[in-house]
Motif scaffolding. Structure first.
Motif, PDB file in Angstrom:
ATOM      1  N   PRO A 121       0.799  -1.223   0.000  1.00  0.00           N
ATOM      2  CA  PRO A 121       0.000   0.000   0.000  1.00  0.00           C
ATOM      3  C   PRO A 121       0.832   1.273   0.000  1.00  0.00           C
ATOM      4  CG  PRO A 121       0.166  -0.858   2.222  1.00  0.00           C
ATOM      5  CD  PRO A 121       0.921  -1.822   1.346  1.00  0.00           C
ATOM      6  N   ASN A 122       2.139   1.147   0.081  1.00  0.00           N
ATOM      7  CA  ASN A 122       3.001   2.306   0.239  1.00  0.00           C
ATOM      8  C   ASN A 122       3.240   3.007  -1.092  1.00  0.00           C
ATOM      9  OD1 ASN A 122       3.496   1.775   3.078  1.00  0.00           O
ATOM     10  ND2 ASN A 122       4.778   0.062   2.376  1.00  0.00           N
ATOM     11  N   GLU A 123       3.073   4.312  -1.107  1.00  0.00           N
ATOM     12  CA  GLU A 123       3.344   5.096  -2.307  1.00  0.00           C
ATOM     13  C   GLU A 123       4.841   5.052  -2.599  1.00  0.00           C
ATOM     14  OE1 GLU A 123       2.723   9.619  -4.114  1.00  0.00           O
ATOM     15  OE2 GLU A 123       2.072   9.131  -2.068  1.00  0.00           O
ATOM     16  N   PRO A 124       5.241   4.632  -3.808  1.00  0.00           N
ATOM     17  CA  PRO A 124       6.665   4.628  -4.151  1.00  0.00           C
ATOM     18  C   PRO A 124       7.278   6.012  -3.955  1.00  0.00           C
ATOM     19  CG  PRO A 124       5.430   3.391  -5.774  1.00  0.00           C
ATOM     20  CD  PRO A 124       4.414   4.048  -4.890  1.00  0.00           C
ATOM     21  N   ALA A 125       8.441   6.030  -3.356  1.00  0.00           N
ATOM     22  CA  ALA A 125       9.070   7.310  -3.022  1.00  0.00           C
ATOM     23  C   ALA A 125       9.536   8.056  -4.257  1.00  0.00           C
ATOM     24  CB  ALA A 125      10.257   7.074  -2.081  1.00  0.00           C
TER      25      ALA A 125
END
Length: 341
Positions: A121-125
């Protein structure tokens, strides 16, 4: 491919040969110009890892027009946006990672699947291809795509990426596959199965039950759509692929090798197979199962799948930037792997 080549050599007399024809009408989404502008904007923002020249070529290709033509009846640009993202970002992914290995492509595939399913679920940095797939999921949630149809859509994207992975074996070995292998891989790499699932978001088709989408007739029609578009893409892109090393996944090349025939005869044989698939599509459309009170809706859905095929072809046939002499974006990714495949 040579950096410079005369048009006479590039087109090799192919432009004089007949092209596919479809009996379906051609439409385009009313917001296609707005979607184009968003496409230009995210190329500038997300694709800074690409050379400036590659970014400018991608802008000229107007890849999101394929989505606007394939699903012209979506109600809003918000509904068009996830399909446009998949179409543009997916095509540019294919260009950029053109020469990566099979194992590298599978790693890319698995990361994209995790982003699309929400398992990651983490937005790519960093901006770029992976960030755009994360954005696709957010846009799909925002416009309220039904969960069952979203799952079908992203599963079919996953299968497209598997196709990209498997074709790397033939690209890197500079080997033309046998026809049965070509057909399996090309059904995936045509990129059409996600479109077939997305057409269901138009009109009232989202109300159809899953068992209709899973019906053998409908699944065969999906296959026919994918192969028709895959073949007509092979026909349109043939001049480019005749002059690029390792571009081996083309039906004309397959027929020329397997049958030991001339280029023009192989071309006509590819067109003949395409037309056989079109005839089968029309026959199945005419002889659909009754489907009870969903019968008329299913017939209209299949009709709009035909419009989708015609729409994608309209983009290919009218293209004057991507498959022309000097128009293709060469893959810029350099594989660190020593593995042959």
């Amino acid at each position: 491919m040579k950096t410079t080549i005369k048009d006479e050599e590039f087109y090799a007399g192919i432009t004089e040969l007949p092209r596919p024809k479809y009996p379906f009408p051609d439409f385009i989404h009313s917001d296609f110009q707005l979607q184009r502008q968003e496409y230009y904007d995210w190329i500038d923002k997300e694709y800074t890892f690409h050379s400036h020249a590659a970014r400018e070529k991608h802008k000229q290709h107007n890849l999101t027009d394929i989505a606007a033509r394939g699903c012209p009846f979506l109600k809003t640009i918000a509904e068009l946006r996830p399909l446009a993202n998949y179409t543009g970002n997916g095509a540019m992914l294919d260009d950029y990672f053109d020469r990566c290995t099979r194992s590298e492509m599978y790693e890319i595939t698995n990361r994209i699947k995790a982003l699309l399913t929400g398992d990651d679920p983490n937005e790519p940095a960093d901006n770029g291809i992976f960030h755009q797939f994360w954005v696709l999921r957010q846009d799909a949630i925002q416009c309220g795509i039904p969960e069952n149809l979203y799952k079908r859509f992203i599963q079919s994207i996953h299968e497209v990426l598997i196709g990209y992975s498997e074709e790397k074996v033939y690209y890197r070995a500079n080997t033309i596959p046998p026809l049965p292998v070509y057909l399996i891989i090309r059904e995936a790499t045509s990129g059409v199965q996600p479109f077939c699932n997305y057409v269901a978001l138009q009109k009232n088709y989202r109300n159809l039950p899953d068992e209709i989408f899973d019906h053998p007739y409908i699944k065969r029609i999906y296959t026919l759509c994918a192969l028709m578009i895959g073949i007509h893409n092979d026909i349109i892109s043939l001049p480019k692929e005749l002059h690029r090393e390792e571009d081996t996944m083309n039906l004309v090349k397959v027929f020329r090798q397997e049958n030991k025939i001339s280029l023009k005869k192989a071309y006509m044989k590819a067109l003949e197979l395409h037309d056989c698939y079109l005839e089968e599509f029309l026959l199945l459309q005419k002889h659909l199962p009754p489907f009870g009170h969903f019968g008329e809706t299913v017939y209209n859905y299949v009709e709009d799948l035909g419009i989708m095929v015609a729409g994608v072809y309209a983009w290919h046939a009218n293209d004057s930037t991507r498959y022309v002499n000097g128009g293709y974006v060469e893959g810029e990714y350099i594989s660190p792997e020593k593995s042959e495949f």
